[in-house]
Design a protein around this motif. Structure first.
Motif, PDB file in Angstrom:
ATOM      1  N   HIS A   1     -19.264  12.207  75.784  1.00 17.06           N
ATOM      2  CA  HIS A   1     -19.642  11.261  76.826  1.00 17.06           C
ATOM      3  C   HIS A   1     -19.253  11.844  78.186  1.00 17.06           C
ATOM      4  CE1 HIS A   1     -20.515   7.701  74.203  1.00 17.06           C
ATOM      5  NE2 HIS A   1     -19.784   8.416  73.368  1.00 17.06           N
ATOM      6  N   ARG A   2     -19.906  11.374  79.220  1.00 17.36           N
ATOM      7  CA  ARG A   2     -19.566  11.837  80.569  1.00 17.36           C
ATOM      8  C   ARG A   2     -18.280  11.193  81.068  1.00 17.36           C
ATOM      9  NH1 ARG A   2     -22.637  10.096  84.364  1.00 17.36           N
ATOM     10  NH2 ARG A   2     -23.444   8.357  83.134  1.00 17.36           N
ATOM     11  N   PHE A   3     -17.767  10.246  80.334  1.00 18.34           N
ATOM     12  CA  PHE A   3     -16.621   9.452  80.765  1.00 18.34           C
ATOM     13  C   PHE A   3     -15.699   9.207  79.575  1.00 18.34           C
ATOM     14  CE2 PHE A   3     -20.569   7.077  80.136  1.00 18.34           C
ATOM     15  CZ  PHE A   3     -20.289   6.456  78.920  1.00 18.34           C
ATOM     16  N   SER A   4     -14.440   8.915  79.851  1.00 12.86           N
ATOM     17  CA  SER A   4     -13.533   8.442  78.802  1.00 12.86           C
ATOM     18  C   SER A   4     -13.770   6.948  78.597  1.00 12.86           C
ATOM     19  CB  SER A   4     -12.087   8.704  79.211  1.00 12.86           C
ATOM     20  OG  SER A   4     -11.858  10.090  79.401  1.00 12.86           O
ATOM     21  N   PHE A   5     -13.427   6.447  77.404  1.00 14.29           N
ATOM     22  CA  PHE A   5     -13.701   5.031  77.131  1.00 14.29           C
ATOM     23  C   PHE A   5     -12.784   4.491  76.044  1.00 14.29           C
ATOM     24  CE2 PHE A   5     -16.315   7.245  74.003  1.00 14.29           C
ATOM     25  CZ  PHE A   5     -16.146   6.485  72.854  1.00 14.29           C
ATOM     26  N   SER A   6     -12.735   3.169  75.957  1.00 15.71           N
ATOM     27  CA  SER A   6     -12.095   2.479  74.843  1.00 15.71           C
ATOM     28  C   SER A   6     -13.120   1.556  74.200  1.00 15.71           C
ATOM     29  CB  SER A   6     -10.896   1.651  75.318  1.00 15.71           C
ATOM     30  OG  SER A   6      -9.858   2.483  75.782  1.00 15.71           O
ATOM     31  N   SER A   7     -13.029   1.406  72.880  1.00 17.36           N
ATOM     32  CA  SER A   7     -13.968   0.564  72.153  1.00 17.36           C
ATOM     33  C   SER A   7     -13.205  -0.308  71.160  1.00 17.36           C
ATOM     34  CB  SER A   7     -14.988   1.428  71.400  1.00 17.36           C
ATOM     35  OG  SER A   7     -15.948   0.636  70.731  1.00 17.36           O
ATOM     36  N   LEU A   8     -13.510  -1.607  71.173  1.00 20.24           N
ATOM     37  CA  LEU A   8     -12.909  -2.568  70.248  1.00 20.24           C
ATOM     38  C   LEU A   8     -14.001  -3.094  69.323  1.00 20.24           C
ATOM     39  CD1 LEU A   8     -10.522  -4.506  69.394  1.00 20.24           C
ATOM     40  CD2 LEU A   8     -11.500  -6.131  71.019  1.00 20.24           C
TER      41      LEU A   8
ATOM     42  N   TYR B   1      -9.950   1.926  69.724  1.00 18.98           N
ATOM     43  CA  TYR B   1      -9.607   3.338  69.926  1.00 18.98           C
ATOM     44  C   TYR B   1     -10.074   3.787  71.305  1.00 18.98           C
ATOM     45  CZ  TYR B   1     -14.500   4.548  69.042  1.00 18.98           C
ATOM     46  OH  TYR B   1     -15.868   4.642  69.115  1.00 18.98           O
ATOM     47  N   THR B   2      -9.462   4.857  71.788  1.00 20.16           N
ATOM     48  CA  THR B   2      -9.805   5.436  73.090  1.00 20.16           C
ATOM     49  C   THR B   2     -10.201   6.885  72.878  1.00 20.16           C
ATOM     50  OG1 THR B   2      -8.275   3.970  74.262  1.00 20.16           O
ATOM     51  CG2 THR B   2      -8.922   5.993  75.400  1.00 20.16           C
ATOM     52  N   LEU B   3     -11.260   7.319  73.558  1.00 19.17           N
ATOM     53  CA  LEU B   3     -11.766   8.676  73.401  1.00 19.17           C
ATOM     54  C   LEU B   3     -11.866   9.345  74.770  1.00 19.17           C
ATOM     55  CD1 LEU B   3     -12.762  10.076  70.718  1.00 19.17           C
ATOM     56  CD2 LEU B   3     -15.058   9.852  71.653  1.00 19.17           C
ATOM     57  N   HIS B   4     -11.291  10.541  74.882  1.00 18.96           N
ATOM     58  CA  HIS B   4     -11.399  11.329  76.115  1.00 18.96           C
ATOM     59  C   HIS B   4     -12.810  11.897  76.232  1.00 18.96           C
ATOM     60  CE1 HIS B   4     -10.636  14.808  78.844  1.00 18.96           C
ATOM     61  NE2 HIS B   4      -9.794  13.949  79.404  1.00 18.96           N
ATOM     62  N   HIS B   5     -13.275  12.076  77.450  1.00 12.55           N
ATOM     63  CA  HIS B   5     -14.672  12.513  77.645  1.00 12.55           C
ATOM     64  C   HIS B   5     -14.958  13.901  77.089  1.00 12.55           C
ATOM     65  CE1 HIS B   5     -13.777  15.367  80.935  1.00 12.55           C
ATOM     66  NE2 HIS B   5     -12.865  14.489  81.328  1.00 12.55           N
TER      67      HIS B   5
ATOM     68  N   ARG C   1      -1.593   5.382  79.174  1.00 11.37           N
ATOM     69  CA  ARG C   1      -1.491   4.095  79.870  1.00 11.37           C
ATOM     70  C   ARG C   1      -2.844   3.386  79.879  1.00 11.37           C
ATOM     71  NH1 ARG C   1      -1.949   1.927  85.139  1.00 11.37           N
ATOM     72  NH2 ARG C   1      -0.446   0.245  85.503  1.00 11.37           N
ATOM     73  N   ALA C   2      -3.932   4.146  80.116  1.00 20.13           N
ATOM     74  CA  ALA C   2      -5.270   3.551  80.103  1.00 20.13           C
ATOM     75  C   ALA C   2      -5.601   3.000  78.727  1.00 20.13           C
ATOM     76  CB  ALA C   2      -6.307   4.588  80.524  1.00 20.13           C
ATOM     77  N   ARG C   3      -5.168   3.700  77.678  1.00 18.52           N
ATOM     78  CA  ARG C   3      -5.412   3.231  76.306  1.00 18.52           C
ATOM     79  C   ARG C   3      -4.745   1.874  76.075  1.00 18.52           C
ATOM     80  NH1 ARG C   3      -3.160   7.164  73.814  1.00 18.52           N
ATOM     81  NH2 ARG C   3      -5.050   8.389  73.417  1.00 18.52           N
ATOM     82  N   ALA C   4      -3.484   1.757  76.451  1.00 20.15           N
ATOM     83  CA  ALA C   4      -2.757   0.501  76.248  1.00 20.15           C
ATOM     84  C   ALA C   4      -3.349  -0.618  77.099  1.00 20.15           C
ATOM     85  CB  ALA C   4      -1.282   0.701  76.586  1.00 20.15           C
TER      86      ALA C   4
ATOM     87  N   THR D   1      -6.462  -0.901  78.422  1.00 17.98           N
ATOM     88  CA  THR D   1      -7.810  -1.310  78.035  1.00 17.98           C
ATOM     89  C   THR D   1      -7.823  -2.017  76.684  1.00 17.98           C
ATOM     90  OG1 THR D   1      -8.231   0.927  77.159  1.00 17.98           O
ATOM     91  CG2 THR D   1      -8.953   0.461  79.413  1.00 17.98           C
ATOM     92  N   LYS D   2      -6.944  -1.607  75.771  1.00 18.41           N
ATOM     93  CA  LYS D   2      -6.844  -2.308  74.492  1.00 18.41           C
ATOM     94  C   LYS D   2      -6.440  -3.757  74.710  1.00 18.41           C
ATOM     95  CE  LYS D   2      -4.497  -2.342  70.009  1.00 18.41           C
ATOM     96  NZ  LYS D   2      -3.516  -1.658  69.131  1.00 18.41           N
ATOM     97  N   GLU D   3      -5.495  -3.982  75.600  1.00 20.44           N
ATOM     98  CA  GLU D   3      -5.032  -5.349  75.867  1.00 20.44           C
ATOM     99  C   GLU D   3      -6.156  -6.204  76.443  1.00 20.44           C
ATOM    100  OE1 GLU D   3      -1.565  -7.738  78.419  1.00 20.44           O
ATOM    101  OE2 GLU D   3      -1.809  -5.558  78.648  1.00 20.44           O
ATOM    102  N   ILE D   4      -6.887  -5.679  77.418  1.00 20.37           N
ATOM    103  CA  ILE D   4      -7.922  -6.477  78.070  1.00 20.37           C
ATOM    104  C   ILE D   4      -9.089  -6.723  77.127  1.00 20.37           C
ATOM    105  CG2 ILE D   4      -9.362  -4.689  79.171  1.00 20.37           C
ATOM    106  CD1 ILE D   4      -7.988  -7.724  81.018  1.00 20.37           C
ATOM    107  N   LEU D   5      -9.471  -5.733  76.311  1.00 23.85           N
ATOM    108  CA  LEU D   5     -10.571  -5.912  75.365  1.00 23.85           C
ATOM    109  C   LEU D   5     -10.195  -6.897  74.262  1.00 23.85           C
ATOM    110  CD1 LEU D   5     -11.932  -2.260  74.959  1.00 23.85           C
ATOM    111  CD2 LEU D   5     -13.008  -4.162  76.188  1.00 23.85           C
TER     112      LEU D   5
END
Length: 225
Positions: free
Chosen positions: A90-97, A148-152, A17-20, A22-26
């Motif tokens: 990374h210390r955190f999960s993230f999405s990158s566009l 893409y989204t990457l788990h920490h 859900r976070a992937r979808a 964050t992709k939309e907002i980015l």
């Protein structure tokens, strides 16, 4: 766009859900040059944001929106001309566009035991482990428009083309430290969050307003803004 950011809450415990989300907002923010420009202008003037902007050997990071209490912080990343094989997590999960350019993205597996860190080591402790190996497992080419989204917990490396620009949306820290390895030298060290960094380390990453202006000028020249 800015109203959408002010309403946004990201729950990283549900990664699909976070992937979808964050992709939309980015994607929307990347297409809204006016809002992106406004956020960069605000980041230059608001010291709590500007103080988080950093220059590193491989990348420049401009923090343009900070809402970790709602699960996210947004940065603009501008690659430098240096390229090093440094698999890391990374210390955190993230999405990158990716907004401009492209890069080779390699996901790895750590095999072996990472080195212990002495209690008095605050940041970037270097060591040479005896049995730690970083094994490439999956390679992709990320191009402009890809997200893409990457788990920490994942280990990865990126090799960027010149002037690659991305929008980076991270979640709150989920661990105290991240590991960085350097394949050429065999060095391994830990990277800690700003609350545990030495003052000298913090000072070495700071940027000036003039450098911020230079970066935003380059972004305009690349038609990112």
């Amino acid at each position: 766009m800015l109203e959408a950011l002010d309403r946004l809450v990201v729950d990283w415990s549900d990664l699909p859900r976070a992937r979808a989300q964050t992709k939309e907002i980015l994607t929307e923010l990347a297409a809204d040059k006016q809002s992106l420009t406004m956020l960069l202008e605000r980041a230059r003037e608001e010291e709590d944001l500007f103080d988080k902007c950093e220059h590193h050997r491989l990348i420049d990071k401009l923090v343009i929106y900070d809402a970790l209490d709602r699960g996210f912080r947004i940065r603009v990343h501008v690659s430098t001309d240096d390229h090093l094989d440094r698999p890391h997590d990374h210390r955190f999960s993230f999405s990158s566009l990716i907004m401009r350019g492209n890069y080779r993205h390699i996901r790895h597996e750590l095999v072996g035991q990472a080195p212990d860190v002495p209690e008095d080591a605050q940041n970037d402790f270097e060591a040479v482990p005896t049995d730690l190996k970083v094994v490439p497992r999956f390679v992709t080419t990320e191009r402009a428009g890809n997200c893409y989204t990457l788990h920490h917990s994942e280990i990865h490396t990126t090799y960027t083309t010149p002037d690659t620009v991305s929008l980076f949306l991270r979640g709150p820290a989920e661990k105290d430290r991240s590991i960085i390895t350097e394949r050429e030298t065999g060095r391994v060290w830990w990277r800690y969050g700003e609350d545990q960094e030495k003052a000298s380390r913090r000072e070495s990453k700071r940027i000036s307003k003039a450098y911020f202006d230079e970066l935003t000028g380059r972004l305009r020249g690349m038609e990112v803004l």
